[in-house]
Design an enzyme around this catalytic site. Structure first.
Site, PDB file in Angstrom:
ATOM      1  N   GLU A 109      34.199  45.828  37.800  1.00 57.61           N
ATOM      2  CA  GLU A 109      33.892  44.467  37.953  1.00 57.61           C
ATOM      3  C   GLU A 109      32.617  44.233  38.303  1.00 57.61           C
ATOM      4  O   GLU A 109      31.876  45.018  38.754  1.00 57.61           O
ATOM      5  CB  GLU A 109      34.926  43.918  39.104  1.00 57.61           C
ATOM      6  N   ASP A 125      43.390  47.013  36.835  1.00 57.06           N
ATOM      7  CA  ASP A 125      43.186  46.957  35.469  1.00 57.06           C
ATOM      8  C   ASP A 125      42.884  48.091  34.926  1.00 57.06           C
ATOM      9  O   ASP A 125      43.713  48.461  33.611  1.00 57.06           O
ATOM     10  CB  ASP A 125      41.960  46.216  35.115  1.00 57.06           C
ATOM     11  N   HIS A 141      42.039  39.746  38.746  1.00 55.52           N
ATOM     12  CA  HIS A 141      41.422  41.130  38.278  1.00 55.52           C
ATOM     13  C   HIS A 141      40.928  42.032  39.172  1.00 55.52           C
ATOM     14  O   HIS A 141      40.467  41.674  40.526  1.00 55.52           O
ATOM     15  CB  HIS A 141      40.405  40.890  37.219  1.00 55.52           C
ATOM     16  N   ASP A 147      37.668  50.908  34.480  1.00 54.79           N
ATOM     17  CA  ASP A 147      37.275  49.619  34.377  1.00 54.79           C
ATOM     18  C   ASP A 147      36.062  49.202  35.568  1.00 54.79           C
ATOM     19  O   ASP A 147      36.019  50.024  36.513  1.00 54.79           O
ATOM     20  CB  ASP A 147      38.542  48.533  34.636  1.00 54.79           C
ATOM     21  N   GLU A 181      31.918  31.579  39.824  1.00 55.04           N
ATOM     22  CA  GLU A 181      32.573  31.724  38.777  1.00 55.04           C
ATOM     23  C   GLU A 181      33.221  33.123  38.641  1.00 55.04           C
ATOM     24  O   GLU A 181      34.339  33.451  38.082  1.00 55.04           O
ATOM     25  CB  GLU A 181      31.795  31.559  37.453  1.00 55.04           C
ATOM     26  N   HIS A 210      37.839  37.871  39.701  1.00 53.25           N
ATOM     27  CA  HIS A 210      38.135  39.078  40.500  1.00 53.25           C
ATOM     28  C   HIS A 210      38.629  38.942  41.949  1.00 53.25           C
ATOM     29  O   HIS A 210      38.931  39.745  42.587  1.00 53.25           O
ATOM     30  CB  HIS A 210      37.195  40.147  40.153  1.00 53.25           C
TER      31      HIS A 210
END
Length: 230
Positions: free
Chosen positions: A10, A157, A152, A8, A53, A58
């Site tokens: 970010e 994740d 997150h 995963d 945002e 995260h």
């Protein structure tokens, strides 16, 4: 079953074409349907600010990333970890797109690994149902407590997705059992447990005193029956 890496990322936003950058990679290794405990994780300095945002999702701030390595400094280690593995991601085009953008930008070739996206798998298995990672964790009873507390995270994740992937593919059942022939008169199939060998054997729990006591006991037996079988 091939070696698989569930991963995963970010990022600072939704599109590298609009100037967004990678800020975190997390990946876990699976062999023969079993998590091995091996993982890869790094934060990445995106050379730009993290929008509020994205931070709300995260919880990785610009300040947290300013002293982290740039992507070219971590690329080789990441590529070494995933070498030869099938890559599994949730909404894979997003993660693969960012990884390939960063690789190309750093002078590396794009990924050549086999890519599996778990979103289509979930939609085929549960038509019309939500296919987000949160929804799938809820469906399979996988705890998201740490995610809800910390936000997150790429490694977290990846670990959650690995559990979801096992459920989606029947891996838990397939990994624990194989079909065998029962001895009943209907000759029906029964479930026979599969015993996997550990990647690394456990250290012996016997003390030197216990080993010595066992040897003394064996010597008192004279010539035990198993010695005649050698």
């Amino acid at each position: 079953m091939p070696r698989q890496v569930i991963f995963d990322t970010e990022t600072t936003g939704f599109s590298h074409k609009d100037g967004d950058r990678l800020i975190e990679i997390g990946a876990v290794e699976m062999i023969d349907g079993n998590l091995t405990g091996e993982n890869y994780h790094t934060l990445v300095n995106p050379e730009r600010d993290v929008p509020i945002e994205a931070f709300r999702v995260h919880q990785i701030s610009t300040e947290m990333l300013k002293d982290q390595p740039l992507f070219p400094q971590v690329a080789e280690a990441f590529l070494a970890f995933i070498e030869g593995a099938e890559l599994i991601a949730h909404n894979a085009p997003f993660d693969v797109g960012f990884i390939n953008f960063e690789l190309t930008r750093a002078g590396f070739p794009e990924l050549s690994n086999k890519i599996t996206d778990t979103v289509p798998i979930a939609r085929r298995k549960f038509p019309g149902a939500p296919a987000s990672l949160d929804a799938l964790c809820a469906r399979f009873g996988i705890s998201k407590a740490e995610r809800e507390e910390k936000g997150h995270g790429a490694l977290l994740d990846s670990e959650l997705l690995a559990k979801v992937y096992i459920e989606l593919t029947g891996g838990r059942q397939a990994g624990l059992f194989v079909s065998g022939r029962s001895s009943n008169r209907n000759n029906a199939e029964e479930q026979v447990p599969v015993r996997y060998q550990r990647p690394r054997p456990l250290a012996s729990r016997l003390t030197d005193e216990e080993k010595a006591a066992h040897q003394a006991f064996v010597e008192e037996l004279g010539e035990p029956i198993w010695a005649k079988l050698n």
